[in-house]
Design a protein around this motif. Structure first.
Motif, PDB file in Angstrom:
ATOM      1  N   GLY A 102      22.423  -8.842  -0.139  1.00 10.30           N
ATOM      2  CA  GLY A 102      22.499  -7.442  -0.529  1.00 10.30           C
ATOM      3  C   GLY A 102      22.681  -6.492   0.638  1.00 10.30           C
ATOM      4  O   GLY A 102      22.630  -5.273   0.464  1.00 10.30           O
ATOM      5  N   TRP A 103      22.925  -7.037   1.843  1.00  8.56           N
ATOM      6  CA  TRP A 103      23.085  -6.151   3.008  1.00  8.56           C
ATOM      7  C   TRP A 103      24.262  -5.195   2.832  1.00  8.56           C
ATOM      8  O   TRP A 103      24.233  -4.066   3.331  1.00  8.56           O
ATOM      9  N   GLU A 104      25.285  -5.644   2.101  1.00  8.72           N
ATOM     10  CA  GLU A 104      26.444  -4.779   1.888  1.00  8.72           C
ATOM     11  C   GLU A 104      26.043  -3.516   1.130  1.00  8.72           C
ATOM     12  O   GLU A 104      26.586  -2.434   1.384  1.00  8.72           O
ATOM     13  N   GLU A 105      25.086  -3.660   0.186  1.00 13.04           N
ATOM     14  CA  GLU A 105      24.629  -2.516  -0.603  1.00 13.04           C
ATOM     15  C   GLU A 105      23.820  -1.532   0.241  1.00 13.04           C
ATOM     16  O   GLU A 105      23.601  -0.393  -0.164  1.00 13.04           O
ATOM     17  N   THR A 106      23.343  -1.985   1.397  1.00 13.76           N
ATOM     18  CA  THR A 106      22.681  -1.086   2.334  1.00 13.76           C
ATOM     19  C   THR A 106      23.698  -0.458   3.278  1.00 13.76           C
ATOM     20  O   THR A 106      23.648   0.746   3.561  1.00 13.76           O
ATOM     21  N   MET A 107      24.647  -1.262   3.752  1.00 12.88           N
ATOM     22  CA  MET A 107      25.609  -0.778   4.732  1.00 12.88           C
ATOM     23  C   MET A 107      26.585   0.244   4.157  1.00 12.88           C
ATOM     24  O   MET A 107      26.865   1.271   4.795  1.00 12.88           O
ATOM     25  N   ALA A 108      27.110  -0.009   2.964  1.00 14.71           N
ATOM     26  CA  ALA A 108      28.156   0.855   2.410  1.00 14.71           C
ATOM     27  C   ALA A 108      27.696   2.308   2.240  1.00 14.71           C
ATOM     28  O   ALA A 108      28.370   3.227   2.735  1.00 14.71           O
ATOM     29  N   PRO A 109      26.584   2.581   1.566  1.00 14.09           N
ATOM     30  CA  PRO A 109      26.156   3.979   1.440  1.00 14.09           C
ATOM     31  C   PRO A 109      25.756   4.605   2.768  1.00 14.09           C
ATOM     32  O   PRO A 109      25.941   5.812   2.978  1.00 14.09           O
ATOM     33  N   PHE A 110      25.210   3.786   3.671  1.00 19.88           N
ATOM     34  CA  PHE A 110      24.869   4.306   4.999  1.00 19.88           C
ATOM     35  C   PHE A 110      26.118   4.754   5.737  1.00 19.88           C
ATOM     36  O   PHE A 110      26.153   5.819   6.350  1.00 19.88           O
ATOM     37  N   PHE A 111      27.157   3.944   5.681  1.00 18.09           N
ATOM     38  CA  PHE A 111      28.426   4.312   6.312  1.00 18.09           C
ATOM     39  C   PHE A 111      28.974   5.607   5.718  1.00 18.09           C
ATOM     40  O   PHE A 111      29.411   6.506   6.434  1.00 18.09           O
ATOM     41  N   LYS A 112      28.965   5.691   4.393  1.00 21.16           N
ATOM     42  CA  LYS A 112      29.508   6.889   3.748  1.00 21.16           C
ATOM     43  C   LYS A 112      28.714   8.126   4.134  1.00 21.16           C
ATOM     44  O   LYS A 112      29.292   9.187   4.431  1.00 21.16           O
ATOM     45  N   GLU A 113      27.396   8.005   4.165  1.00 20.52           N
ATOM     46  CA  GLU A 113      26.527   9.120   4.541  1.00 20.52           C
ATOM     47  C   GLU A 113      26.787   9.555   5.982  1.00 20.52           C
ATOM     48  O   GLU A 113      26.881  10.754   6.282  1.00 20.52           O
ATOM     49  N   ALA A 114      26.911   8.570   6.890  1.00 24.01           N
ATOM     50  CA  ALA A 114      27.124   8.887   8.300  1.00 24.01           C
ATOM     51  C   ALA A 114      28.492   9.532   8.524  1.00 24.01           C
ATOM     52  O   ALA A 114      28.633  10.425   9.372  1.00 24.01           O
ATOM     53  N   GLU A 133      33.364   5.140  15.595  1.00 26.37           N
ATOM     54  CA  GLU A 133      34.758   5.572  15.765  1.00 26.37           C
ATOM     55  C   GLU A 133      35.273   6.285  14.526  1.00 26.37           C
ATOM     56  O   GLU A 133      36.032   7.257  14.623  1.00 26.37           O
ATOM     57  N   LYS A 134      34.843   5.833  13.343  1.00 27.52           N
ATOM     58  CA  LYS A 134      35.298   6.444  12.092  1.00 27.52           C
ATOM     59  C   LYS A 134      34.689   7.843  11.920  1.00 27.52           C
ATOM     60  O   LYS A 134      35.359   8.753  11.407  1.00 27.52           O
ATOM     61  N   VAL A 135      33.436   8.009  12.336  1.00 27.65           N
ATOM     62  CA  VAL A 135      32.803   9.339  12.262  1.00 27.65           C
ATOM     63  C   VAL A 135      33.588  10.329  13.114  1.00 27.65           C
ATOM     64  O   VAL A 135      33.873  11.459  12.697  1.00 27.65           O
ATOM     65  N   LYS A 136      33.962   9.908  14.310  1.00 26.94           N
ATOM     66  CA  LYS A 136      34.748  10.772  15.194  1.00 26.94           C
ATOM     67  C   LYS A 136      36.123  11.048  14.601  1.00 26.94           C
ATOM     68  O   LYS A 136      36.625  12.179  14.634  1.00 26.94           O
ATOM     69  N   GLU A 137      36.745  10.011  14.058  1.00 27.48           N
ATOM     70  CA  GLU A 137      38.100  10.138  13.514  1.00 27.48           C
ATOM     71  C   GLU A 137      38.154  11.123  12.349  1.00 27.48           C
ATOM     72  O   GLU A 137      39.043  11.982  12.287  1.00 27.48           O
ATOM     73  N   LYS A 138      37.196  11.033  11.426  1.00 21.63           N
ATOM     74  CA  LYS A 138      37.203  11.907  10.245  1.00 21.63           C
ATOM     75  C   LYS A 138      36.837  13.341  10.610  1.00 21.63           C
ATOM     76  O   LYS A 138      37.387  14.294  10.048  1.00 21.63           O
ATOM     77  N   GLY A 139      35.891  13.507  11.505  1.00 24.34           N
ATOM     78  CA  GLY A 139      35.495  14.842  11.928  1.00 24.34           C
ATOM     79  C   GLY A 139      34.721  15.632  10.888  1.00 24.34           C
ATOM     80  O   GLY A 139      34.600  16.857  10.991  1.00 24.34           O
ATOM     81  N   TRP A 140      34.191  14.971   9.890  1.00 27.10           N
ATOM     82  CA  TRP A 140      33.456  15.660   8.829  1.00 27.10           C
ATOM     83  C   TRP A 140      32.000  15.908   9.215  1.00 27.10           C
ATOM     84  O   TRP A 140      31.411  16.899   8.801  1.00 27.10           O
ATOM     85  N   ASN A 141      31.417  15.001   9.953  1.00 26.08           N
ATOM     86  CA  ASN A 141      30.006  15.089  10.318  1.00 26.08           C
ATOM     87  C   ASN A 141      29.894  15.562  11.766  1.00 26.08           C
ATOM     88  O   ASN A 141      30.406  14.901  12.685  1.00 26.08           O
ATOM     89  N   VAL A 142      29.227  16.698  11.971  1.00 28.37           N
ATOM     90  CA  VAL A 142      29.104  17.242  13.334  1.00 28.37           C
ATOM     91  C   VAL A 142      28.140  16.417  14.170  1.00 28.37           C
ATOM     92  O   VAL A 142      28.168  16.463  15.399  1.00 28.37           O
ATOM     93  N   GLU A 143      27.260  15.644  13.499  1.00 27.04           N
ATOM     94  CA  GLU A 143      26.308  14.793  14.217  1.00 27.04           C
ATOM     95  C   GLU A 143      26.917  13.417  14.419  1.00 27.04           C
ATOM     96  O   GLU A 143      27.020  12.622  13.492  1.00 27.04           O
ATOM     97  N   ILE A 144      27.326  13.137  15.637  1.00 28.44           N
ATOM     98  CA  ILE A 144      27.951  11.859  15.968  1.00 28.44           C
ATOM     99  C   ILE A 144      26.988  11.073  16.853  1.00 28.44           C
ATOM    100  O   ILE A 144      26.659  11.508  17.957  1.00 28.44           O
ATOM    101  N   LEU A 145      26.556   9.927  16.368  1.00 32.07           N
ATOM    102  CA  LEU A 145      25.620   9.097  17.119  1.00 32.07           C
ATOM    103  C   LEU A 145      26.350   7.967  17.826  1.00 32.07           C
ATOM    104  O   LEU A 145      27.518   7.695  17.559  1.00 32.07           O
ATOM    105  N   GLY A 146      25.643   7.294  18.705  1.00 34.01           N
ATOM    106  CA  GLY A 146      26.199   6.129  19.375  1.00 34.01           C
ATOM    107  C   GLY A 146      26.044   4.899  18.505  1.00 34.01           C
ATOM    108  O   GLY A 146      25.249   4.870  17.556  1.00 34.01           O
ATOM    109  N   GLU A 147      26.794   3.849  18.817  1.00 38.31           N
ATOM    110  CA  GLU A 147      26.768   2.636  18.003  1.00 38.31           C
ATOM    111  C   GLU A 147      25.381   2.005  17.909  1.00 38.31           C
ATOM    112  O   GLU A 147      24.992   1.484  16.857  1.00 38.31           O
ATOM    113  N   TRP A 148      24.608   2.067  19.001  1.00 40.86           N
ATOM    114  CA  TRP A 148      23.276   1.476  18.971  1.00 40.86           C
ATOM    115  C   TRP A 148      22.322   2.302  18.122  1.00 40.86           C
ATOM    116  O   TRP A 148      21.398   1.757  17.497  1.00 40.86           O
ATOM    117  N   ASP A 149      22.520   3.627  18.084  1.00 40.09           N
ATOM    118  CA  ASP A 149      21.703   4.479  17.218  1.00 40.09           C
ATOM    119  C   ASP A 149      22.005   4.186  15.752  1.00 40.09           C
ATOM    120  O   ASP A 149      21.104   4.135  14.907  1.00 40.09           O
TER     121      ASP A 149
END
Length: 271
Positions: free
Chosen positions: A27-39, A79-95
């Motif tokens: 079920g990890w996919e069900e955790t990752m997908a909404p997290f990605f969309k939110e971020a 990289e996708k967060v930066k590319e879309k530019g929708w979220n002003v809060e951009i974290l690092g990969e480890w965060d």
């Protein structure tokens, strides 16, 4: 089964862990997908059309990246967060990885606690037939290894609570805080050992990463197209993925021990 390749008697077996032996992280996919969309979307007022396209893009990426180290998936997210530019809060990969792990482990740790407290049985979270196959290989003196993209301490801990840790000569998870490819590292180290040849190595896994590494290194590649909910039977999506990766053989579980031993070139001893 995608070919009829014969490998002779196996000299060592390398297992993937999550989805191949363990379903603790099912079920990890069900955790990752909404997290990605939110971020990615943040507080941006995403339109229904944009939402549908983003969800499909995330689903496609998760599907094709299954089996790689989590940090590389989080690198894609950053990289996708930066590319879309929708979220002003951009974290690092480890965060991003830390937050994803926090969310995922809420479910995993509940299962681990249940195992330690006796509320669950290890067989509730093992692919069916896996214990029997591990025991057969152990009796035959076949060295076994685990290579996983999950953080090393977590893989060791989860193998222990599932009661399978003692079967393995080495367990190699992802180094904490480092973006090393642990699966490739373990395979290469096995192939470099002077006391066994690469044609004696069998790799068993449910992801295309380990199948690709096996094929590239001349090892036998066995795909485990597991249904992580039922813990038995074929998952057709995984089957297609493993066929595309070039798996020599494909099964959904380990219940047919005689078949697995035949594939691994082991003659079952008379009782």
């Amino acid at each position: 089964m995608s070919s009829t390749r014969q490998i002779g008697r196996v000299k060592a077996v390398l297992f993937d862990f999550d989805g191949t032996l363990s379903t603790l992280r099912a079920g990890w996919e069900e955790t990752m997908a909404p997290f990605f969309k939110e971020a990615i979307s943040g507080s941006y007022s995403i339109t229904p059309e944009e939402s549908a396209l983003l969800e499909q893009e995330i689903e496609d990426y998760i599907d094709q990246s299954t089996g790689i180290q989590t940090i590389f998936q989080m690198r894609w997210l950053a990289e996708k967060v930066k590319e879309k530019g929708w979220n002003v809060e951009i974290l690092g990969e480890w965060d991003y990885k830390a937050e994803y792990n926090r969310r995922l482990l809420l479910k995993v740790e509940e299962r681990v606690r249940g195992l330690r407290d006796g509320l669950y049985d290890p067989t509730d979270f093992l692919i069916k037939g896996s214990e029997s196959l591990l025991e057969e290989l152990h009796k035959e003196g076949i060295p076994m290894y685990i290579a996983s993209g999950t953080d090393h301490p977590d893989v060791v801990n989860e193998a222990e609570v599932l009661g399978v840790k003692s079967y393995f000569k080495e367990i190699a998870g992802a180094p904490v805080g480092r973006a090393d490819c642990s699966k490739e590292k373990v395979i290469q180290e096995l192939l470099s050992q002077q006391d066994f040849r690469k044609e004696g190595l069998a790799v068993i896994g449910d992801g295309k990463v380990e199948i690709r590494l096996a094929k590239e290194n001349g090892a036998a590649a066995f795909g485990l197209a597991s249904d992580e909910i039922e813990r038995e039977g074929i998952n057709p999506i995984k089957q297609q993925r493993l066929e595309a990766a070039g798996a020599d053989r494909i099964a959904g579980d380990f219940t047919d021990i005689a078949q697995w031993l035949e594939w691994l070139g082991i003659s079952r001893r008379a009782e």
